[in-house]
Write a protein that holds these residues in place. Structure first.
Motif, PDB file in Angstrom:
ATOM      1  N   VAL A  36      -3.535  14.109  -7.196  1.00  0.00           N
ATOM      2  CA  VAL A  36      -3.182  15.029  -8.270  1.00  0.00           C
ATOM      3  C   VAL A  36      -4.245  14.889  -9.342  1.00  0.00           C
ATOM      4  N   GLY A  37      -4.957  15.967  -9.597  1.00  0.00           N
ATOM      5  CA  GLY A  37      -6.060  15.909 -10.544  1.00  0.00           C
ATOM      6  C   GLY A  37      -7.053  14.866 -10.066  1.00  0.00           C
ATOM      7  N   PRO A  38      -7.479  13.995 -10.962  1.00  0.00           N
ATOM      8  CA  PRO A  38      -8.457  12.981 -10.560  1.00  0.00           C
ATOM      9  C   PRO A  38      -7.819  11.740  -9.938  1.00  0.00           C
ATOM     10  N   TYR A  39      -6.518  11.699  -9.820  1.00  0.00           N
ATOM     11  CA  TYR A  39      -5.818  10.486  -9.403  1.00  0.00           C
ATOM     12  C   TYR A  39      -5.407  10.474  -7.931  1.00  0.00           C
ATOM     13  N   VAL A  40      -5.331   9.265  -7.396  1.00  0.00           N
ATOM     14  CA  VAL A  40      -4.768   9.021  -6.071  1.00  0.00           C
ATOM     15  C   VAL A  40      -3.331   8.581  -6.307  1.00  0.00           C
ATOM     16  N   GLN A  41      -2.381   9.163  -5.602  1.00  0.00           N
ATOM     17  CA  GLN A  41      -0.983   8.773  -5.758  1.00  0.00           C
ATOM     18  C   GLN A  41      -0.613   7.796  -4.651  1.00  0.00           C
ATOM     19  N   LEU A  42      -0.165   6.616  -5.065  1.00  0.00           N
ATOM     20  CA  LEU A  42       0.276   5.589  -4.129  1.00  0.00           C
ATOM     21  C   LEU A  42       1.778   5.411  -4.229  1.00  0.00           C
ATOM     22  N   ARG A  43       2.397   5.046  -3.097  1.00  0.00           N
ATOM     23  CA  ARG A  43       3.822   4.750  -3.058  1.00  0.00           C
ATOM     24  C   ARG A  43       3.975   3.412  -2.339  1.00  0.00           C
ATOM     25  N   PRO A  44       4.890   2.558  -2.795  1.00  0.00           N
ATOM     26  CA  PRO A  44       5.109   1.292  -2.090  1.00  0.00           C
ATOM     27  C   PRO A  44       5.435   1.548  -0.620  1.00  0.00           C
ATOM     28  N   PRO A  45       4.978   0.696   0.288  1.00  0.00           N
ATOM     29  CA  PRO A  45       5.226   0.895   1.715  1.00  0.00           C
ATOM     30  C   PRO A  45       6.700   1.018   2.081  1.00  0.00           C
ATOM     31  N   ARG A  46       7.571   0.344   1.347  1.00  0.00           N
ATOM     32  CA  ARG A  46       9.003   0.406   1.653  1.00  0.00           C
ATOM     33  C   ARG A  46       9.687   1.576   0.965  1.00  0.00           C
ATOM     34  N   GLY A  47       8.910   2.424   0.310  1.00  0.00           N
ATOM     35  CA  GLY A  47       9.466   3.557  -0.412  1.00  0.00           C
ATOM     36  C   GLY A  47       9.607   3.229  -1.882  1.00  0.00           C
ATOM     37  N   GLY A  48       9.885   4.223  -2.659  1.00  0.00           N
ATOM     38  CA  GLY A  48      10.031   4.010  -4.089  1.00  0.00           C
ATOM     39  C   GLY A  48       9.202   5.020  -4.860  1.00  0.00           C
ATOM     40  N   ARG A  49       9.019   4.715  -6.109  1.00  0.00           N
ATOM     41  CA  ARG A  49       8.349   5.626  -7.026  1.00  0.00           C
ATOM     42  C   ARG A  49       6.830   5.562  -6.865  1.00  0.00           C
ATOM     43  N   GLU A  50       6.211   6.726  -6.820  1.00  0.00           N
ATOM     44  CA  GLU A  50       4.758   6.805  -6.738  1.00  0.00           C
ATOM     45  C   GLU A  50       4.135   6.471  -8.092  1.00  0.00           C
ATOM     46  N   TRP A  51       2.889   6.020  -8.035  1.00  0.00           N
ATOM     47  CA  TRP A  51       2.141   5.799  -9.259  1.00  0.00           C
ATOM     48  C   TRP A  51       0.731   6.333  -9.064  1.00  0.00           C
ATOM     49  N   ASP A  52       0.107   6.706 -10.176  1.00  0.00           N
ATOM     50  CA  ASP A  52      -1.233   7.285 -10.148  1.00  0.00           C
ATOM     51  C   ASP A  52      -2.278   6.202 -10.375  1.00  0.00           C
ATOM     52  N   VAL A  53      -3.359   6.302  -9.609  1.00  0.00           N
ATOM     53  CA  VAL A  53      -4.447   5.336  -9.706  1.00  0.00           C
ATOM     54  C   VAL A  53      -5.767   6.103  -9.761  1.00  0.00           C
ATOM     55  N   PRO A  54      -6.637   5.764 -10.708  1.00  0.00           N
ATOM     56  CA  PRO A  54      -7.968   6.386 -10.682  1.00  0.00           C
ATOM     57  C   PRO A  54      -8.674   6.017  -9.373  1.00  0.00           C
ATOM     58  N   PRO A  55      -9.401   6.936  -8.773  1.00  0.00           N
ATOM     59  CA  PRO A  55     -10.024   6.668  -7.472  1.00  0.00           C
ATOM     60  C   PRO A  55     -10.946   5.457  -7.452  1.00  0.00           C
ATOM     61  N   ASP A  56     -11.565   5.134  -8.572  1.00  0.00           N
ATOM     62  CA  ASP A  56     -12.446   3.964  -8.593  1.00  0.00           C
ATOM     63  C   ASP A  56     -11.671   2.654  -8.723  1.00  0.00           C
ATOM     64  N   GLU A  57     -10.364   2.736  -8.817  1.00  0.00           N
ATOM     65  CA  GLU A  57      -9.529   1.539  -8.923  1.00  0.00           C
ATOM     66  C   GLU A  57      -8.733   1.257  -7.648  1.00  0.00           C
ATOM     67  N   VAL A  58      -9.043   1.953  -6.546  1.00  0.00           N
ATOM     68  CA  VAL A  58      -8.402   1.653  -5.265  1.00  0.00           C
ATOM     69  C   VAL A  58      -9.433   1.017  -4.341  1.00  0.00           C
ATOM     70  N   ARG A  59      -8.945   0.160  -3.473  1.00  0.00           N
ATOM     71  CA  ARG A  59      -9.810  -0.473  -2.487  1.00  0.00           C
ATOM     72  C   ARG A  59      -9.054  -0.569  -1.173  1.00  0.00           C
ATOM     73  N   ALA A  60      -9.799  -0.734  -0.109  1.00  0.00           N
ATOM     74  CA  ALA A  60      -9.184  -0.940   1.195  1.00  0.00           C
ATOM     75  C   ALA A  60      -8.500  -2.297   1.215  1.00  0.00           C
ATOM     76  N   PRO A  61      -7.388  -2.415   1.906  1.00  0.00           N
ATOM     77  CA  PRO A  61      -6.688  -3.702   1.958  1.00  0.00           C
ATOM     78  C   PRO A  61      -7.395  -4.681   2.895  1.00  0.00           C
ATOM     79  N   THR A  62      -7.119  -5.946   2.675  1.00  0.00           N
ATOM     80  CA  THR A  62      -7.567  -6.954   3.631  1.00  0.00           C
ATOM     81  C   THR A  62      -6.706  -6.790   4.877  1.00  0.00           C
ATOM     82  N   PRO A  63      -7.120  -7.350   6.005  1.00  0.00           N
ATOM     83  CA  PRO A  63      -6.268  -7.253   7.203  1.00  0.00           C
ATOM     84  C   PRO A  63      -4.860  -7.797   6.967  1.00  0.00           C
ATOM     85  N   THR A  64      -4.732  -8.861   6.203  1.00  0.00           N
ATOM     86  CA  THR A  64      -3.417  -9.439   5.908  1.00  0.00           C
ATOM     87  C   THR A  64      -2.571  -8.482   5.077  1.00  0.00           C
TER      88      THR A  64
END
Length: 80
Positions: A36-64
Motif C-alpha cells: 500500500v503506497g510505499p509500504y509492504v504490509q506484513l501479517r503474523p504467520p498465525r494470523g492477526g493484524r497487519e502492519w506497514d513496513v517501509p521496503p528498506d526495513e524488510v529483510r529475508a528471514p534466516t532459515p530458522t
C-alpha cells in the motif's frame, strides 16, 4: 574483496505476496499480504493484524526464522 553484510538490502523489487519477511525494526516475522503506497504490509504467520513496513526495513528471514513461521502456519491450520 569486501565482506558481505547479511543485513544489507539486496532486492531489486518489493517482495511478492506470500513471501516470509522480517521487519528489521522489531525482528518480527511476517507474511507479505500486499503493498500500500510505499509500504509492504506484513501479517503474523498465525494470523492477526497487519502492519506497514517501509521496503528498506524488510529483510529475508534466516532459515530458522522461515521454518518457525511455516510451522506456525501449519499449527494454525491444524488448530494448535
Amino acid at each position: 574483496m569486501t565482506a558481505r553484510n547479511p543485513d544489507a538490502v539486496e532486492h531489486t523489487a518489493s517482495p511478492g505476496v506470500g513471501a516470509v519477511m522480517v521487519d528489521r525494526r522489531n525482528g518480527k516475522v511476517g507474511v507479505v499480504m500486499g503493498h500500500v503506497g510505499p509500504y509492504v504490509q506484513l501479517r503474523p504467520p498465525r494470523g492477526g493484524r497487519e502492519w506497514d513496513v517501509p521496503p528498506d526495513e524488510v529483510r529475508a528471514p534466516t532459515p530458522t526464522e522461515e521454518l518457525s513461521a511455516k510451522v506456525a502456519v501449519a499449527n494454525r491450520r491444524w488448530g494448535r
